[in-house]
Motif scaffolding. Structure first.
Motif, short mmCIF file in Angstrom:
data_model
loop_
_atom_site.label_atom_id
_atom_site.label_comp_id
_atom_site.label_asym_id
_atom_site.label_seq_id
_atom_site.Cartn_x
_atom_site.Cartn_y
_atom_site.Cartn_z
N PRO A 46 0.81 -1.22 0.00
CA PRO A 46 0.00 0.00 0.00
C PRO A 46 0.84 1.27 0.00
CG PRO A 46 -0.98 -1.62 1.45
CD PRO A 46 0.34 -2.19 1.02
N ASP A 47 1.96 1.28 0.73
CA ASP A 47 2.81 2.46 0.75
C ASP A 47 3.39 2.75 -0.63
OD1 ASP A 47 2.35 2.91 3.41
OD2 ASP A 47 4.23 2.02 4.11
N LEU A 48 3.85 1.70 -1.31
CA LEU A 48 4.41 1.90 -2.65
C LEU A 48 3.33 2.36 -3.62
CD1 LEU A 48 6.99 -0.25 -4.50
CD2 LEU A 48 4.81 0.22 -5.63
N VAL A 49 2.16 1.75 -3.56
CA VAL A 49 1.07 2.13 -4.46
C VAL A 49 0.68 3.59 -4.23
CG1 VAL A 49 -1.35 1.69 -5.08
CG2 VAL A 49 0.23 -0.23 -4.68
N ALA A 50 0.66 4.01 -2.98
CA ALA A 50 0.28 5.39 -2.66
C ALA A 50 1.27 6.40 -3.23
CB ALA A 50 0.15 5.55 -1.16
N GLN A 51 2.49 5.97 -3.52
CA GLN A 51 3.50 6.86 -4.09
C GLN A 51 3.32 7.04 -5.59
OE1 GLN A 51 7.38 5.36 -2.90
NE2 GLN A 51 6.71 5.15 -0.77
N VAL A 52 2.32 6.38 -6.16
CA VAL A 52 2.00 6.53 -7.59
C VAL A 52 0.61 7.16 -7.67
CG1 VAL A 52 1.90 5.36 -9.83
CG2 VAL A 52 3.34 4.42 -8.00
N PRO A 53 0.52 8.49 -7.52
CA PRO A 53 -0.80 9.12 -7.33
C PRO A 53 -1.76 8.95 -8.49
CG PRO A 53 0.93 10.77 -7.65
CD PRO A 53 1.62 9.46 -7.46
N TRP A 54 -1.25 8.75 -9.72
CA TRP A 54 -2.16 8.65 -10.87
C TRP A 54 -2.93 7.34 -10.89
CZ3 TRP A 54 -1.16 4.60 -14.15
CH2 TRP A 54 0.15 4.11 -14.20
N LEU A 55 -2.56 6.38 -10.03
CA LEU A 55 -3.31 5.12 -9.98
C LEU A 55 -4.71 5.32 -9.40
CD1 LEU A 55 -0.54 2.67 -8.75
CD2 LEU A 55 -1.51 2.81 -11.05
N ALA A 56 -4.87 6.28 -8.50
CA ALA A 56 -6.18 6.51 -7.87
C ALA A 56 -6.99 7.51 -8.71
CB ALA A 56 -5.98 7.05 -6.46
N ALA A 60 -6.49 1.97 -8.22
CA ALA A 60 -6.24 1.67 -6.81
C ALA A 60 -7.07 2.64 -5.98
CB ALA A 60 -4.76 1.81 -6.48
N ASP A 61 -7.34 2.26 -4.73
CA ASP A 61 -8.08 3.17 -3.87
C ASP A 61 -7.12 3.99 -3.01
OD1 ASP A 61 -7.31 1.61 -1.67
OD2 ASP A 61 -9.24 0.59 -1.50
N SER A 62 -7.67 4.84 -2.17
CA SER A 62 -6.85 5.76 -1.39
C SER A 62 -6.00 5.05 -0.35
CB SER A 62 -7.75 6.79 -0.69
OG SER A 62 -8.68 6.15 0.16
N ARG A 63 -6.32 3.79 -0.06
CA ARG A 63 -5.54 3.01 0.91
C ARG A 63 -4.44 2.19 0.24
NH1 ARG A 63 -10.64 0.00 3.25
NH2 ARG A 63 -10.94 -0.03 0.99
N GLY A 64 -4.32 2.30 -1.08
CA GLY A 64 -3.28 1.56 -1.79
C GLY A 64 -3.69 0.16 -2.17
N THR A 65 -5.00 -0.14 -2.16
CA THR A 65 -5.50 -1.45 -2.59
C THR A 65 -5.65 -1.46 -4.10
OG1 THR A 65 -6.73 -1.70 -0.52
CG2 THR A 65 -7.38 -3.11 -2.37
N LEU A 66 -5.07 -2.46 -4.75
CA LEU A 66 -5.13 -2.55 -6.21
C LEU A 66 -6.51 -3.01 -6.67
CD1 LEU A 66 -1.72 -4.30 -7.03
CD2 LEU A 66 -2.21 -1.85 -6.87
N HIS A 67 -6.97 -2.43 -7.78
CA HIS A 67 -8.20 -2.88 -8.44
C HIS A 67 -7.82 -3.76 -9.62
CE1 HIS A 67 -10.20 1.13 -6.97
NE2 HIS A 67 -10.04 0.25 -6.00
N LEU A 68 -8.44 -4.93 -9.69
CA LEU A 68 -8.14 -5.90 -10.75
C LEU A 68 -9.45 -6.54 -11.22
CD1 LEU A 68 -5.14 -7.36 -8.85
CD2 LEU A 68 -4.93 -6.67 -11.25
N ALA A 69 -9.46 -6.98 -12.47
CA ALA A 69 -10.67 -7.56 -13.05
C ALA A 69 -10.31 -8.68 -14.00
CB ALA A 69 -11.46 -6.48 -13.79
N VAL A 70 -11.31 -9.48 -14.35
CA VAL A 70 -11.17 -10.52 -15.37
C VAL A 70 -12.13 -10.19 -16.51
CG1 VAL A 70 -11.37 -12.97 -15.92
CG2 VAL A 70 -10.56 -12.27 -13.66
#
Length: 312
Positions: A46-56, A60-70
């Motif tokens: 989550p900390d690393l994901v949060a350092q990539v602001p354009w993902l949200a 990804a959500d504000s907590r750094g949880t990745l969104h994935l789909a099939v």
């Protein structure tokens, strides 16, 4: 085995992108549960994901949880109907509880987009993993697994097929091949394709590109039409966070170092171009253009949402 929540794919018509004279539809099957991210890409904390602001907020959500789909991509090109990957499938016993014995309206979504199973000409399998081959088959009235697309050629790279035919398989992998790949082979519809380093054309405007690492014979799909182009990733990029950090690898990559090299090479080739990138597990908006981020060898996705068909 504990149960994970299942989220059905959104309804409302398949989003689509025009690529020259070709059209690409996203055929939704499943939104993957939040637990998928830490399992699939464990170093994407989550900390690393949060350092990539354009993902949200899309990827990804504000907590750094990745969104994935099939999902699959259904392509209209040159008078052909082509399906790229076939998801998890219904009614199949799977070790992953999020995939086990699904009951989704995937075929309804596919048919509504204009791809009734009997009309599909080609099925391209980017690789032979459970969440990419499941709708290859469906249960017949007699209780046997039979090809879902009776008139289609099913294409897979020879290197991929050779790898799994010689690999030591656990029970879940044997079950997947038995219910989703072997019936297609037995019907005579499975075709093995030699994919050289420069790629190979399999239909007008459709080219398979080797993208090894996640599996030895994985391919991406390059679509080109009337001066425009798109690339469907397969699993050489599972999530856009891997564009910012190409060294992040999947827990199920057969060769993580090769997977990282493949990812870097593909992103470098696409950066700054007008080639549309379509992620095989990217949450909506799913597609976009690759852009460089400074001089650090990192990239970002400039989203290009698909158009929704108009309803009466």
């Amino acid at each position: 085995m504990s149960s994970l929540p299942r989220t059905p794919a959104a309804t409302g018509g398949a989003p689509r992108w025009s690529v020259g004279d070709a059209v690409v539809h996203r055929i939704d099957e499943l939104v993957l549960p939040p637990e998928t991210g830490p399992w699939l890409i464990p170093k994407a904390t989550p900390d690393l994901v949060a350092q990539v602001p354009w993902l949200a907020p899309d990827f990804a959500d504000s907590r750094g949880t990745l969104h994935l789909a099939v999902h699959s991509f259904a392509v209209e090109t040159g008078g052909l109907r082509v399906l790229v990957d076939t998801g998890v499938g219904n009614g199949k016993s799977r070790a992953n509880p999020a995939w086990d014995n699904l009951d989704t309206p995937y075929l309804d979504h596919l048919t509504s987009a204009g791809f009734a199973p009997e009309s599909v000409d080609i099925v391209i399998l980017t690789h032979l993993h459970t969440d990419h081959v499941g709708w290859n088959t469906r249960l017949s009235d007699g209780g046997r697994w039979e090809p879902t697309f009776p008139h289609a050629r099913y294409l897979v790279s020879r290197a991929e097929a050779d790898h799994w035919s010689g690999a030591e398989l656990d029970e879940s992998r044997r079950r997947m091949l038995s219910d989703s790949v072997d019936p297609v082979r037995d019907s005579g519809q499975l075709e093995l394709v030699d994919v050289p380093a420069e790629g190979v054309d399999v239909a007008p405007g459709l080219r398979l590109l080797p993208t090894p690492g996640h599996t030895p014979g994985q391919v991406a799909v390059h679509l080109h039409s009337a001066g425009h182009s798109a690339v469907i990733t397969g699993d050489c990029i599972h999530h856009p966070v891997q564009m910012a950090h190409a060294d992040l690898c999947s827990s199920v990559d057969v060769d993580p170092e090769q997977a990282s090299r493949t990812r870097r090479s593909l992103l470098a080739r696409l950066a700054g171009t007008d080639t549309l990138l379509l992620g095989s597990h990217f949450a909506p908006p799913t597609a976009g253009f690759v852009r460089s981020e400074g001089d650090s060898g990192t990239y970002r996705l400039l989203p290009v949402p698909g158009e929704r068909p108009r309803t009466a």
